[in-house]
Design a protein around this motif. Structure first.
Motif, PDB file in Angstrom:
ATOM      1  N   ASP A 163       0.839  -1.362  -0.001  1.00  0.00           N
ATOM      2  CA  ASP A 163      -0.023   0.103  -0.008  1.00  0.00           C
ATOM      3  C   ASP A 163       0.725   1.341  -0.007  1.00  0.00           C
ATOM      4  O   ASP A 163       0.556   2.327  -0.830  1.00  0.00           O
ATOM      5  CB  ASP A 163      -0.965   0.101   1.124  1.00  0.00           C
ATOM      6  N   ASP A 175      -8.535   7.578  -6.497  1.00  0.00           N
ATOM      7  CA  ASP A 175      -9.670   7.189  -5.874  1.00  0.00           C
ATOM      8  C   ASP A 175      -9.868   5.675  -5.503  1.00  0.00           C
ATOM      9  O   ASP A 175      -8.699   5.013  -6.055  1.00  0.00           O
ATOM     10  CB  ASP A 175     -11.036   7.413  -6.850  1.00  0.00           C
ATOM     11  N   GLU A 176     -10.749   5.122  -4.983  1.00  0.00           N
ATOM     12  CA  GLU A 176     -10.910   3.731  -4.541  1.00  0.00           C
ATOM     13  C   GLU A 176     -10.642   2.716  -5.730  1.00  0.00           C
ATOM     14  O   GLU A 176      -9.755   1.614  -5.622  1.00  0.00           O
ATOM     15  CB  GLU A 176     -12.478   3.373  -4.012  1.00  0.00           C
ATOM     16  N   GLU A 177     -11.217   2.777  -6.817  1.00  0.00           N
ATOM     17  CA  GLU A 177     -11.103   2.108  -7.967  1.00  0.00           C
ATOM     18  C   GLU A 177      -9.577   1.892  -8.495  1.00  0.00           C
ATOM     19  O   GLU A 177      -9.109   1.063  -9.000  1.00  0.00           O
ATOM     20  CB  GLU A 177     -12.150   2.297  -9.181  1.00  0.00           C
ATOM     21  N   GLN A 178      -8.951   3.304  -8.901  1.00  0.00           N
ATOM     22  CA  GLN A 178      -7.859   3.450  -9.389  1.00  0.00           C
ATOM     23  C   GLN A 178      -6.724   2.829  -8.210  1.00  0.00           C
ATOM     24  O   GLN A 178      -5.810   2.171  -8.468  1.00  0.00           O
ATOM     25  CB  GLN A 178      -7.486   5.060  -9.471  1.00  0.00           C
ATOM     26  N   PHE A 179      -6.791   3.036  -6.867  1.00  0.00           N
ATOM     27  CA  PHE A 179      -5.975   2.341  -5.938  1.00  0.00           C
ATOM     28  C   PHE A 179      -6.013   0.897  -6.193  1.00  0.00           C
ATOM     29  O   PHE A 179      -4.714   0.186  -6.024  1.00  0.00           O
ATOM     30  CB  PHE A 179      -6.341   2.691  -4.673  1.00  0.00           C
ATOM     31  N   LYS A 180      -7.374   0.295  -6.330  1.00  0.00           N
ATOM     32  CA  LYS A 180      -7.396  -1.056  -6.502  1.00  0.00           C
ATOM     33  C   LYS A 180      -6.839  -1.732  -7.663  1.00  0.00           C
ATOM     34  O   LYS A 180      -5.745  -2.624  -7.509  1.00  0.00           O
ATOM     35  CB  LYS A 180      -8.890  -1.616  -6.645  1.00  0.00           C
ATOM     36  N   ILE A 181      -6.784  -0.981  -8.799  1.00  0.00           N
ATOM     37  CA  ILE A 181      -5.796  -1.367 -10.137  1.00  0.00           C
ATOM     38  C   ILE A 181      -4.528  -1.285  -9.910  1.00  0.00           C
ATOM     39  O   ILE A 181      -3.672  -1.950 -10.141  1.00  0.00           O
ATOM     40  CB  ILE A 181      -6.454  -0.479 -11.129  1.00  0.00           C
ATOM     41  N   LYS A 183      -2.840  -1.190  -7.228  1.00  0.00           N
ATOM     42  CA  LYS A 183      -2.229  -2.103  -6.107  1.00  0.00           C
ATOM     43  C   LYS A 183      -2.052  -3.271  -7.041  1.00  0.00           C
ATOM     44  O   LYS A 183      -1.065  -4.160  -6.714  1.00  0.00           O
ATOM     45  CB  LYS A 183      -3.295  -2.198  -4.901  1.00  0.00           C
ATOM     46  N   ALA A 184      -3.129  -3.834  -7.650  1.00  0.00           N
ATOM     47  CA  ALA A 184      -2.790  -5.264  -8.569  1.00  0.00           C
ATOM     48  C   ALA A 184      -1.743  -5.170  -9.119  1.00  0.00           C
ATOM     49  O   ALA A 184      -0.878  -6.168  -9.426  1.00  0.00           O
ATOM     50  CB  ALA A 184      -4.168  -5.304  -8.950  1.00  0.00           C
ATOM     51  N   SER A 187       1.354  -5.446  -7.210  1.00  0.00           N
ATOM     52  CA  SER A 187       1.688  -6.558  -6.441  1.00  0.00           C
ATOM     53  C   SER A 187       2.012  -7.643  -7.334  1.00  0.00           C
ATOM     54  O   SER A 187       2.994  -8.309  -6.889  1.00  0.00           O
ATOM     55  CB  SER A 187       0.259  -6.932  -5.722  1.00  0.00           C
TER      56      SER A 187
END
Length: 225
Positions: A163, A175-181, A183-184, A187
């Motif tokens: 993170d 935003d939440e969706e951008q952070f999720k993408i 992070k994937a 990772s």
């Protein structure tokens, strides 16, 4: 009026001293912010392990400590900019000389650590897709994996949670969706880089990596082909 040139020189030297001190404070604040982000990542990783073995955990004390550190940094940052915005007037001593002020400015500055060599890290030779989430300016010319490597070389002893790496590479504006993408993507690159021995996974944690191998602290280097 005959003293005006000498007084002007003294005041200019004093102003330069404060400018140098302000630059040093900015560098220190930047380092502190980075360390807090890294500690946030470590707390998140270790907290997951703590919850596994201690259901009640000690997260309340960790959270209160983290909140205290964040509040302390905010106060330090606020005081720094309030001081920078206020005019500073000092009376020069009659025995002061033109060479004294610059010398004191030099001695007040902490020695900066040498910058790491990143000349061996190649830049991108292709354009990114328009839909790709942009990295921060200092990383835009590099792939995500090489951007991670640059980040770790600048902080070779730091344990990075995934993170924290996302925030360091992309900033805090996702935003939440951008952070999720993001992070994937990060990772995946962390796993690939571990196999390539670019960095190592920290044992007994989730999603924490560091640049240098430490026996008993990080995973063993993968066997060579």
């Amino acid at each position: 009026m005959t003293d005006s040139p000498e007084m002007l020189s003294l005041l200019s030297a004093e102003r330069d001293r404060y400018i140098l001190e302000a630059v040093d404070l900015e560098r220190r604040l930047s380092f502190i912010r980075h360390q807090i982000n890294s500690l946030d990542g470590l707390i998140s990783g270790y907290a997951q392990e703590d919850q596994m073995y201690h259901p009640l955990g000690r997260l309340s004390s960790l959270s209160s400590t983290q909140a205290y550190l964040q509040d302390s940094l905010s106060q330090l940052n606020r005081h720094h900019y309030e001081a920078a915005a206020s005019p500073i007037i000092e009376t020069a001593s009659p025995t002061s000389t033109n060479s004294a002020a610059p010398q004191s400015a030099t001695t007040n500055l902490a020695a900066k650590p040498p910058k790491p060599d990143i000349s061996d890290i190649p830049k991108l030779h292709i354009s990114r897709k328009p839909s790709t989430i942009p990295l921060l300016a200092q990383y835009q010319d590099y792939s995500v994996q090489n951007a991670i490597l640059i980040l770790m070389r600048y902080n070779p002893t730091t344990h990075f949670h995934v993170d924290a790496i996302v925030r360091d590479l992309y900033g805090d504006g996702l935003d939440e969706e951008q952070f999720k993408i993001a992070k994937a993507t990060v990772s995946k690159m962390l796993s690939t880089g571990t196999q390539a021995r670019l960095w190592y996974r920290v044992l007994h944690t989730q999603g924490v990596y560091t640049l240098t191998y430490e026996k008993g602290v990080t995973s063993k280097p993968p066997k060579g082909k």
